[in-house]
Design an enzyme around this catalytic site. Sequence first.
Site, PDB file in Angstrom:
ATOM      1  N   ASP A 100     -10.428   2.977   2.270  1.00 14.97           N
ATOM      2  CA  ASP A 100     -10.663   2.402   3.611  1.00 14.97           C
ATOM      3  C   ASP A 100     -11.493   3.331   4.508  1.00 14.97           C
ATOM      4  O   ASP A 100     -12.416   2.884   5.191  1.00 14.97           O
ATOM      5  CB  ASP A 100      -9.335   2.100   4.318  1.00 14.97           C
ATOM      6  CG  ASP A 100      -8.715   0.792   3.854  1.00 14.97           C
ATOM      7  OD1 ASP A 100      -9.445  -0.040   3.280  1.00 14.97           O
ATOM      8  OD2 ASP A 100      -7.502   0.607   4.074  1.00 14.97           O
ATOM      9  N   LYS A 137       0.805  -1.231   0.000  1.00 11.91           N
ATOM     10  CA  LYS A 137       0.000   0.000   0.000  1.00 11.91           C
ATOM     11  C   LYS A 137       0.838   1.280   0.000  1.00 11.91           C
ATOM     12  O   LYS A 137       0.367   2.327  -0.428  1.00 11.91           O
ATOM     13  CB  LYS A 137      -0.932   0.013   1.215  1.00 11.91           C
ATOM     14  CG  LYS A 137      -2.096  -0.965   1.124  1.00 11.91           C
ATOM     15  CD  LYS A 137      -2.977  -0.824   2.350  1.00 11.91           C
ATOM     16  CE  LYS A 137      -4.186  -1.717   2.284  1.00 11.91           C
ATOM     17  NZ  LYS A 137      -5.055  -1.531   3.456  1.00 11.91           N
TER      18      LYS A 137
HETATM   19  P1  ATR Z   1      -3.443  -2.685   8.345  1.00 11.77           P
HETATM   20  O1  ATR Z   1      -2.921  -2.163   7.036  1.00 11.77           O
HETATM   21  O2  ATR Z   1      -4.478  -3.761   8.191  1.00 11.77           O
HETATM   22  O3  ATR Z   1      -3.886  -1.599   9.271  1.00 11.77           O
HETATM   23  P2  ATR Z   1      -0.951  -2.889   9.777  1.00 11.77           P
HETATM   24  O4  ATR Z   1      -0.570  -1.559   9.229  1.00 11.77           O
HETATM   25  O5  ATR Z   1       0.067  -3.983   9.750  1.00 11.77           O
HETATM   26  O6  ATR Z   1      -2.226  -3.474   9.041  1.00 11.77           O
HETATM   27  O7  ATR Z   1      -1.458  -2.660  11.306  1.00 11.77           O
HETATM   28  C1  ATR Z   1      -1.723  -3.707  12.162  1.00 11.77           C
HETATM   29  C2  ATR Z   1      -2.200  -3.156  13.519  1.00 11.77           C
HETATM   30  O8  ATR Z   1      -2.531  -4.278  14.355  1.00 11.77           O
HETATM   31  C3  ATR Z   1      -1.141  -2.351  14.279  1.00 11.77           C
HETATM   32  O9  ATR Z   1      -1.775  -1.336  14.999  1.00 11.77           O
HETATM   33  C4  ATR Z   1      -0.552  -3.407  15.212  1.00 11.77           C
HETATM   34  O10 ATR Z   1       0.030  -2.883  16.386  1.00 11.77           O
HETATM   35  P3  ATR Z   1       1.603  -2.452  16.424  1.00 11.77           P
HETATM   36  O11 ATR Z   1       1.662  -1.076  15.831  1.00 11.77           O
HETATM   37  O12 ATR Z   1       1.954  -2.504  17.845  1.00 11.77           O
HETATM   38  O13 ATR Z   1       2.321  -3.481  15.593  1.00 11.77           O
HETATM   39  C5  ATR Z   1      -1.795  -4.180  15.584  1.00 11.77           C
HETATM   40  N1  ATR Z   1      -1.498  -5.526  16.092  1.00 11.77           N
HETATM   41  C6  ATR Z   1      -1.073  -6.595  15.376  1.00 11.77           C
HETATM   42  N2  ATR Z   1      -0.927  -7.669  16.188  1.00 11.77           N
HETATM   43  C7  ATR Z   1      -1.266  -7.268  17.446  1.00 11.77           C
HETATM   44  C8  ATR Z   1      -1.336  -7.914  18.730  1.00 11.77           C
HETATM   45  N3  ATR Z   1      -1.029  -9.206  18.885  1.00 11.77           N
HETATM   46  N4  ATR Z   1      -1.732  -7.179  19.787  1.00 11.77           N
HETATM   47  C9  ATR Z   1      -2.066  -5.879  19.649  1.00 11.77           C
HETATM   48  N5  ATR Z   1      -2.035  -5.208  18.473  1.00 11.77           N
HETATM   49  C10 ATR Z   1      -1.631  -5.889  17.380  1.00 11.77           C
END
Ligand code: ATR
Length: 284
Positions: free
Chosen positions: A110, A74
């Site tokens: 989105d 993206k």
């Molecule tokens: P998208 O494009 O779908 O938003 P992304 O940019 O990879 O995907 O974002 C994923 C989100 O899920 C982030 O806010 C991530 O938190 P971090 O910034 O701390 O990585 C959150 N996330 C993923 N796994 C998580 C977990 N196990 N617990 C809490 N937050 C999680």
Amino acid sequence: MNLAELNTETKLCGVIGYPLGHSLSPIMHKSAFNKLGLDYDYLIFEVHEQEFSSAFEDLKSKGFRGLNVTMPYKLEIMEYLDNIEASTRDIGAVNTIVNDDGVLTGYNTDGFGALEALRSNGVDFKNLKGKILIMGAGGAARAIAITLTKLGAEIIIANRTFQSGETLVNTLKNIGTSEAIKIAEISENIDEVELVINCTSVGMHGGPEGSLLPEELIRNDMIVFDIVYSPKNTPLLTVAEKCGAKVIYGYEMLVHQGARAFELWTGETAPLEVMRQAVLGELG
Ligand code: ATR
């Protein structure tokens, strides 16, 4: 997929990303093209990072009409485009491309998809008294937070990595009111929250299990929206429903962001109900 096999009259759309095994976009868009009798097709381009540049250039030379772009491309895709729509530039990530005779324009649908999911479920931002708690600070959270802040909503961002939450709040400062908190601080802030939106992958099929919002923090006067659409009943929505909260399903955002892309590509009004039923048929 062999692009050479395509009928040259057929307008080509698709999704590019990796991995893409679970994508519901093909069935959603094909149902819509069929309903309107449009000579369009929608294909999956599952492309490894090392091949992204050549695969995209190849697609461009074949003359696609529209693409959805998903993880992990993206951000990277922006350098391949001729124009970025203004509000998409604020978001800083593209999930939809329109090709007008070789001129590529990037959009992010989105925020629009989330907004329409909320509106079509009766959420009226003018009447919202409380704040909006957004869990997450990734790409989707960013698009949704910017869109809702522009409408005057007061946002609290709770993210596992606090610093990413702070970075998002810094962006939001120019357009409205927001604050960043830690996940552990949700309980101290929940009383002023009316709408909760999960924008993390927690609860997603194959992703981290469970929910970031403990059951004891959910009230029956809350609205709880999970942008995770698979499974349809995420752990968060299951508990929220049990607590008597109003729940909004992730597939609603999928359908509305898809409808926006469909309209950009075809110029036709998207058959929303056909798209919704196609998605629900897959989710069960
Ligand atoms: P998208 O494009 O779908 O938003 P992304 O940019 O990879 O995907 O974002 C994923 C989100 O899920 C982030 O806010 C991530 O938190 P971090 O910034 O701390 O990585 C959150 N996330 C993923 N796994 C998580 C977990 N196990 N617990 C809490 N937050 C999680």
